[in-house]
Motif scaffolding. Sequence first.
Motif, PDB file in Angstrom:
ATOM      1  N   LEU A 130       0.828  -1.208   0.000  1.00  0.00           N
ATOM      2  CA  LEU A 130       0.000   0.000   0.000  1.00  0.00           C
ATOM      3  C   LEU A 130       0.863   1.259   0.000  1.00  0.00           C
ATOM      4  CD1 LEU A 130      -2.824   1.307   0.246  1.00  0.00           C
ATOM      5  CD2 LEU A 130      -2.603   1.080   2.727  1.00  0.00           C
TER       6      LEU A 130
ATOM      7  N   ASP B 177       2.244   2.292  -3.389  1.00  0.00           N
ATOM      8  CA  ASP B 177       1.247   2.913  -4.267  1.00  0.00           C
ATOM      9  C   ASP B 177       0.906   4.332  -3.818  1.00  0.00           C
ATOM     10  OD1 ASP B 177       1.169   0.600  -5.777  1.00  0.00           O
ATOM     11  OD2 ASP B 177      -0.578  -0.221  -4.719  1.00  0.00           O
ATOM     12  N   LEU B 178       0.807   4.548  -2.515  1.00  0.00           N
ATOM     13  CA  LEU B 178       0.415   5.868  -2.019  1.00  0.00           C
ATOM     14  C   LEU B 178       1.513   6.906  -2.213  1.00  0.00           C
ATOM     15  CD1 LEU B 178      -1.544   5.034   1.267  1.00  0.00           C
ATOM     16  CD2 LEU B 178      -2.397   5.301  -1.073  1.00  0.00           C
ATOM     17  N   ARG B 179       2.761   6.492  -2.125  1.00  0.00           N
ATOM     18  CA  ARG B 179       3.864   7.441  -2.327  1.00  0.00           C
ATOM     19  C   ARG B 179       3.904   7.967  -3.755  1.00  0.00           C
ATOM     20  NH1 ARG B 179       6.866   4.011   1.383  1.00  0.00           N
ATOM     21  NH2 ARG B 179       7.565   2.739  -0.395  1.00  0.00           N
TER      22      ARG B 179
ATOM     23  N   ARG C 160       1.326   8.870  -5.442  1.00  0.00           N
ATOM     24  CA  ARG C 160       0.207   9.788  -5.678  1.00  0.00           C
ATOM     25  C   ARG C 160       0.619  11.221  -5.358  1.00  0.00           C
ATOM     26  NH1 ARG C 160      -4.602   7.733  -6.911  1.00  0.00           N
ATOM     27  NH2 ARG C 160      -4.802   5.453  -6.823  1.00  0.00           N
TER      28      ARG C 160
ATOM     29  N   PRO D 281      -3.649  10.817   0.443  1.00  0.00           N
ATOM     30  CA  PRO D 281      -4.967  10.181   0.420  1.00  0.00           C
ATOM     31  C   PRO D 281      -5.655  10.278   1.780  1.00  0.00           C
ATOM     32  CG  PRO D 281      -3.296   8.528   0.696  1.00  0.00           C
ATOM     33  CD  PRO D 281      -2.567   9.830   0.558  1.00  0.00           C
TER      34      PRO D 281
ATOM     35  N   VAL E 266      -7.430   7.811   4.440  1.00  0.00           N
ATOM     36  CA  VAL E 266      -7.666   6.425   4.845  1.00  0.00           C
ATOM     37  C   VAL E 266      -8.905   6.408   5.732  1.00  0.00           C
ATOM     38  CG1 VAL E 266      -6.739   4.427   6.066  1.00  0.00           C
ATOM     39  CG2 VAL E 266      -5.221   5.870   4.691  1.00  0.00           C
TER      40      VAL E 266
ATOM     41  N   LEU F  53      -0.722  10.981   4.882  1.00  0.00           N
ATOM     42  CA  LEU F  53      -2.114  10.583   4.701  1.00  0.00           C
ATOM     43  C   LEU F  53      -2.969  11.161   5.823  1.00  0.00           C
ATOM     44  CD1 LEU F  53      -2.473   8.168   7.026  1.00  0.00           C
ATOM     45  CD2 LEU F  53      -1.316   6.817   5.293  1.00  0.00           C
TER      46      LEU F  53
ATOM     47  N   HIS G 227      -8.078  10.771  -3.252  1.00  0.00           N
ATOM     48  CA  HIS G 227      -8.063   9.312  -3.289  1.00  0.00           C
ATOM     49  C   HIS G 227      -8.386   8.790  -1.892  1.00  0.00           C
ATOM     50  CE1 HIS G 227      -7.060   5.228  -4.328  1.00  0.00           C
ATOM     51  NE2 HIS G 227      -6.144   5.176  -3.372  1.00  0.00           N
TER      52      HIS G 227
ATOM     53  N   VAL H  63      -8.831   5.385   0.648  1.00  0.00           N
ATOM     54  CA  VAL H  63      -8.561   3.969   0.904  1.00  0.00           C
ATOM     55  C   VAL H  63      -9.500   3.515   2.014  1.00  0.00           C
ATOM     56  CG1 VAL H  63      -6.867   2.235   1.567  1.00  0.00           C
ATOM     57  CG2 VAL H  63      -6.144   4.241   0.254  1.00  0.00           C
TER      58      VAL H  63
ATOM     59  N   SER I  55      -9.867   2.967  -3.247  1.00  0.00           N
ATOM     60  CA  SER I  55      -9.272   1.644  -3.080  1.00  0.00           C
ATOM     61  C   SER I  55      -9.876   0.986  -1.845  1.00  0.00           C
ATOM     62  CB  SER I  55      -7.752   1.737  -2.919  1.00  0.00           C
ATOM     63  OG  SER I  55      -7.132   2.179  -4.100  1.00  0.00           O
TER      64      SER I  55
END
Length: 260
Positions: free
Chosen positions: A96, A99-101, A103, A107, A109, A131, A165, A167, A195
Amino acid sequence: MSIMLTTTALGSGILARFPTNPAPFQFHSRSTAASPPSHHPPHKSPALLRPRTTLALSPAAVAPAAAMVSAEAGIDRVLWTEAEVSARVCEVAAELAADLRARPEPPVVVGVATGALLFLADLVRRVDAPLAVDFVRVESYGDGTVSSGAPRVTADLKVDVAGKHVVVVEDIVDTGNTLSCLIAHLEKKGASSISVCTFLDKPARRKVNIQLVGDGKFYRGFECPDYFVVGYGMDYAELYRNLPYVGVLKPEMYKKDSCN
């Protein structure tokens, strides 16, 4: 000893004045026989000098207590130990985080209360990326063992997710009803992509196909067999959440639902 008295009229009383330097009194102590020496050290009570006794519990005495705790827990067997849970959470967090780095914006959460609390806490502490964290409550189980199929949002977010985004962190995805309801709710709030990161995935119970939003991805810890499981945040009637492992609940601990 002589005393001089001087009388002065003061109302109806008489003031008596004594000499300023009276002769000192002499005090004499009586001689007493010496007390016999004590056989105990000073300031020690004889009771404190008695040897302490150590109470040792035999294995036979400990076993019934351990058996009682296990019976109260109501766990039939352990599916994933505490060590296995921790190791898998680290693996999911690493995937995870990568993927988040990538963006451009931090995001949000979103943990689904209350079951995802422990998983989310362990997960985000291992994600080395900026996040935001918030919680939402979506209820569909009540005190039963099978999802009622009619989820509803009972406590909404405080963080604005518009254009961000998101999660969604779940403890378990089974029928998909709760998750689909929440994804639709977040999409209405303007989330640009969504996600899902679930600790357990139970595809044998799936009734609804999970439709992610935008370039969202699906992350899962373990694929769960079709048992009613508790522990690591998951409950039955609000119990067992604090277990550090995931276990199968004994059937006699609950009444079977008509949906089974």
